[in-house]
Design a protein around this motif. Structure first.
Motif, short mmCIF file in Angstrom:
data_model
loop_
_atom_site.label_atom_id
_atom_site.label_comp_id
_atom_site.label_asym_id
_atom_site.label_seq_id
_atom_site.Cartn_x
_atom_site.Cartn_y
_atom_site.Cartn_z
N GLU A 197 -30.52 85.34 -46.29
CA GLU A 197 -29.64 85.31 -47.46
C GLU A 197 -28.97 83.96 -47.64
OE1 GLU A 197 -25.67 87.55 -49.11
OE2 GLU A 197 -26.94 88.58 -47.68
N GLY A 198 -28.47 83.38 -46.59
CA GLY A 198 -27.80 82.08 -46.70
C GLY A 198 -28.74 80.99 -47.17
N LYS A 199 -29.94 81.00 -46.66
CA LYS A 199 -30.92 80.00 -47.06
C LYS A 199 -31.31 80.21 -48.53
CE LYS A 199 -35.03 77.72 -45.44
NZ LYS A 199 -36.05 77.64 -44.42
N TRP A 200 -31.43 81.45 -48.95
CA TRP A 200 -31.79 81.72 -50.34
C TRP A 200 -30.71 81.19 -51.27
CZ3 TRP A 200 -35.42 81.89 -53.51
CH2 TRP A 200 -35.28 82.40 -54.79
N LYS A 201 -29.46 81.37 -50.89
CA LYS A 201 -28.37 80.88 -51.73
C LYS A 201 -28.48 79.37 -51.93
CE LYS A 201 -25.10 84.54 -50.78
NZ LYS A 201 -23.82 84.92 -50.18
N GLN A 202 -28.97 78.67 -50.94
CA GLN A 202 -29.16 77.23 -51.06
C GLN A 202 -30.38 76.90 -51.92
OE1 GLN A 202 -29.45 75.77 -47.05
NE2 GLN A 202 -27.36 76.38 -46.55
N ASP A 204 -28.36 85.53 -62.35
CA ASP A 204 -28.26 86.91 -61.85
C ASP A 204 -29.60 87.41 -61.32
OD1 ASP A 204 -25.55 87.13 -62.37
OD2 ASP A 204 -25.83 88.12 -64.29
N GLU A 205 -30.67 87.11 -62.04
CA GLU A 205 -32.00 87.54 -61.60
C GLU A 205 -32.36 86.89 -60.27
OE1 GLU A 205 -34.40 88.50 -65.70
OE2 GLU A 205 -34.08 86.40 -65.18
N LEU A 206 -32.07 85.60 -60.16
CA LEU A 206 -32.39 84.90 -58.92
C LEU A 206 -31.54 85.43 -57.76
CD1 LEU A 206 -32.80 81.30 -60.32
CD2 LEU A 206 -34.59 82.75 -59.36
N THR A 207 -30.30 85.74 -58.03
CA THR A 207 -29.43 86.30 -56.99
C THR A 207 -29.95 87.65 -56.56
OG1 THR A 207 -27.50 85.10 -57.84
CG2 THR A 207 -27.07 87.03 -56.47
N ASN A 216 -40.59 74.18 -49.71
CA ASN A 216 -39.19 74.14 -49.28
C ASN A 216 -39.03 74.69 -47.86
OD1 ASN A 216 -37.55 73.27 -51.73
ND2 ASN A 216 -38.92 74.80 -52.58
N ARG A 217 -40.06 74.61 -47.11
CA ARG A 217 -40.10 75.14 -45.74
C ARG A 217 -39.02 74.52 -44.86
NH1 ARG A 217 -45.67 76.09 -43.06
NH2 ARG A 217 -46.09 75.88 -45.25
N ASP A 218 -38.76 73.24 -45.02
CA ASP A 218 -37.80 72.55 -44.17
C ASP A 218 -36.38 72.65 -44.67
OD1 ASP A 218 -39.89 71.76 -42.51
OD2 ASP A 218 -40.28 69.97 -43.72
N PHE A 219 -36.19 73.30 -45.78
CA PHE A 219 -34.86 73.39 -46.38
C PHE A 219 -33.93 74.22 -45.55
CE2 PHE A 219 -32.35 72.35 -49.93
CZ PHE A 219 -31.42 73.37 -50.03
#
Length: 68
Positions: free
Chosen positions: A7-12, A27-30, A65-68
């Motif tokens: 979840e934290g990584k997705w928020k970034q 909203d859709e992305l969240t 975005n693997r290294d993100f």
């Protein structure tokens, strides 16, 4: 990359996803919560793509975005 992004990584990554698929709302992305299957479904609906094409785009997005 794992189908379910933490979840934290997705928020970034939401900002990058918004840049990649500007027609999707915040909203859709969240609500996608970093789940590849949900994101592919949204892309399929919004952009009128086949499921396979949407899944390929999502896979490429997460791979780039693997290294993100």
């Amino acid at each position: 990359m794992n189908n379910d992004i933490a979840e934290g990584k997705w928020k970034q990554l939401v900002g990058k996803a918004k840049a990649a698929w500007g027609e999707l709302t915040d909203d859709e992305l969240t609500q996608a919560e970093g789940r590849a299957d949900r994101l592919a479904g949204l892309i399929q609906e919004r952009y009128g793509k086949s499921r396979e094409d949407a899944e390929l785009e999502v896979r490429r997005f997460f791979d780039s975005n693997r290294d993100f």
